[in-house]
Design an enzyme around this catalytic site. Structure first.
Site, PDB file in Angstrom:
ATOM      1  CD  GLU A 276      42.768  54.649  17.184  1.00 51.29           C
ATOM      2  OE1 GLU A 276      42.389  53.489  17.010  1.00 51.29           O
ATOM      3  OE2 GLU A 276      43.951  54.990  17.076  1.00 51.29           O
ATOM      4  CG  HIS A 297      32.151  59.687 -12.347  1.00 46.45           C
ATOM      5  ND1 HIS A 297      31.356  60.112 -13.375  1.00 46.45           N
ATOM      6  CD2 HIS A 297      33.277  60.461 -12.397  1.00 46.45           C
ATOM      7  CE1 HIS A 297      31.971  61.086 -14.047  1.00 46.45           C
ATOM      8  NE2 HIS A 297      33.134  61.313 -13.466  1.00 46.45           N
ATOM      9  CE  LYS A 414      44.581  47.627  21.200  1.00 43.79           C
ATOM     10  NZ  LYS A 414      45.618  48.525  21.677  1.00 43.79           N
TER      11      LYS A 414
HETATM   12  O1  PA5 Z   1      46.938  55.622  17.630  1.00 42.56           O
HETATM   13  C1  PA5 Z   1      47.150  54.593  18.220  1.00 42.56           C
HETATM   14  O2  PA5 Z   1      47.801  54.548  19.294  1.00 42.56           O
HETATM   15  C2  PA5 Z   1      46.696  53.265  17.683  1.00 42.56           C
HETATM   16  O3  PA5 Z   1      45.858  53.366  16.621  1.00 42.56           O
HETATM   17  C3  PA5 Z   1      47.898  52.435  17.280  1.00 42.56           C
HETATM   18  O4  PA5 Z   1      48.559  53.038  16.183  1.00 42.56           O
HETATM   19  C4  PA5 Z   1      47.531  50.995  16.920  1.00 42.56           C
HETATM   20  O5  PA5 Z   1      46.658  50.456  17.863  1.00 42.56           O
HETATM   21  C5  PA5 Z   1      48.784  50.145  16.853  1.00 42.56           C
HETATM   22  O6  PA5 Z   1      49.446  50.193  18.063  1.00 42.56           O
HETATM   23  P1  PA5 Z   1      50.926  49.762  18.230  1.00 42.56           P
HETATM   24  O7  PA5 Z   1      51.786  50.643  17.405  1.00 42.56           O
HETATM   25  O8  PA5 Z   1      51.206  49.915  19.691  1.00 42.56           O
HETATM   26  O9  PA5 Z   1      51.016  48.337  17.803  1.00 42.56           O
END
Ligand code: PA5
Length: 444
Positions: A276, A297, A414
């Site tokens: 990410e 394996h 989203k």
């Molecule tokens: O790194 C990030 O910001 C995202 O991957 C969040 O961890 C994920 O979308 C969850 O978001 P939140 O903690 O706001 O619910």
């Protein structure tokens, strides 16, 4: 202290697929360091977490430890970190001690139904974790749990701890309105960089892991990873190595290969962080979570002889904490004689030899690999691993010339979900969604 061995990415070890010392001089990596040290990004608050005040986390951890069950609601960075901590530092916790911990990081109805069948809410603490305070998956499950608590006539203020942004977001408003117990995710700490704040530390304290030790490890590794000397700073060298292998040698995949069951979930945490943070603007390195010896394996054949586009990052453990000696077995079947070479060795010896054997085999086949050596998987060294990879990720993103702290690519999905689920202001997305459904024709 964890140590990183870069021998097997160099030309001397793996020939033409390796890097030359002079390659490291092609890049102005000092700039990457300066962007971190001068705090050029608002999200660098994770660098300060080692000095946070832990008193409220410890107090609520003690409170939560009095329950029979703990349900954590969260997703992405709000779930992968806590799970990695529990599995690394308290393996088999749920078989041995209370509270039993359930981490629900999806909206799969079967999973939540099974969890609700298993727990008595009267004896359950719920930790809802969302930095933004509005993630659909987390809020949906929180609404279900909220209603379930109410249906049972239970007091929400005694059964819920919310971990969310200090000020922003709907969950913070709910906390204020209903006077819920809460902990903070600092606004300058991004979701996937948040494991070492209350997000991961409340669970740690609840199940008896000392968060002070975790943070001591962080402060010690940061002391050597925050400078611009690639001969002494393993995080900057790791980042530069990944960057150079990617741009000069076509290495597009990063395989995390810890030789420890305890680090399986850590691999998943790493994968989110790496994917990410780095995957944007047509750039990035694809992470793959793995575990040794199991994947020898399963995957190793591909890494040895498949496309030469992978960097394998071993994590080698020195002291496994416990050990078992392989016995010598008296047996009338001759086959056992073939196995007698194993007798007398410790399992730790076998797993360590297998790790090194994979390292040698990959190297002989000119496949780049790095080995991170960790003395033992305890809170102190595990804190170091987290911080090491967070810094590696930040440095690598800057070298790739992308912003490692945002995630614009996940927004579209989203928004479409919001539209379809009827959120106000997302009508156009709903229409787009419906048109898409009509247009799908190639279904056989
Ligand atoms: O790194 C990030 O910001 C995202 O991957 C969040 O961890 C994920 O979308 C969850 O978001 P939140 O903690 O706001 O619910």
């Amino acid at each position: 202290m964890i140590k990183v061995d870069f021998t097997n990415v160099m030309v001397d070890s793996i020939g033409q697929r390796g890097l030359k010392s002079s390659d490291y001089e092609l890049i102005n990596y000092t700039l990457a360091f300066r962007k971190i040290s001068s705090r050029s990004y608002a999200e660098l608050g994770f660098l300060d977490l080692w000095k946070q005040d832990l008193s409220e986390i410890k107090r609520l951890g003690k409170y939560a430890s009095g329950f029979d069950n703990m349900i954590i609601l969260g997703i992405g960075g709000s779930a992968l970190g806590p799970r990695a901590i529990m599995e690394a530092l308290k393996p088999f916790h749920n078989f041995k001690a209370k509270p039993k911990v359930f981490i629900y990081d999806n909206v799969d109805p079967l999973t939540l139904s099974e969890i609700l069948d298993l727990v008595d809410l009267k004896n359950t603490i719920i930790n809802v974790i969302t930095k933004s305070g509005s993630t659909a998956e987390t809020m949906a499950s929180f609404m279900i749990l909220w209603q379930s608590l109410k249906d049972k006539g239970l007091d929400i203020t005694k059964h819920v701890i919310a971990t969310t942004d200090t000020q922003k977001g709907d969950l913070r408003k709910i906390v204020n309105d209903y006077k819920l117990m809460s902990l903070e995710v600092p606004s300058n700490v991004g979701g996937r960089f948040s494991v070492l704040c209350a997000v991961g530390l409340l669970l740690a304290e609840t199940i008896g892991i000392d968060s002070t030790e975790l943070l001591k490890g962080v402060s010690d590794i940061d002391a050597i990873c925050l400078n611009d000397n690639i001969s002494t700073n393993p995080a900057l060298r790791f980042a530069l190595t990944c960057y150079l292998l990617h741009t000069i040698k076509g290495i597009n995949m990063t395989i995390l290969f810890p030789y420890s069951d305890q680090l399986r979930r850590f691999s998943e945490w790493f994968c989110q962080l790496w994917a990410e943070s780095l995957g944007k603007e047509g750039r990035g390195l694809t992470p793959y979570p793995s575990v040794g010896t199991t994947d020898q394996h399963s995957q190793l054949q591909l890494w040895m002889e498949g496309p030469a586009d992978k960097l394998v990052v071993f994590i080698a453990i020195d002291d496994y904490g416990r050990d078992i000696t392989i016995p010598s077995i008296e047996c009338k079947f001759n086959d056992f004689a073939n196995q007698s070479y194993l007798s007398g060795h410790k399992l730790s010896n076998l797993i360590k030899v297998e790790q090194e054997a994979s390292e040698i085999a990959l190297t002989k086949n000119s496949r780049p690999n790095i080995t991170i050596k960790i003395p033992k998987i305890d809170a102190y060294h595990f804190g170091q691993l987290f911080s090491f990879f967070e810094l590696c990720t930040a440095y690598t993103g800057i070298l790739l010339n992308i912003n490692p702290f945002d995630q614009p690519g996940v927004e579209e999905g989203k928004n479409l979900t919001y539209g379809m689920m009827g959120k106000k202001g997302y009508d156009a997305k709903r229409q787009e969604f419906e048109e898409y459904r009509k247009m799908k024709r190639l279904i056989i």
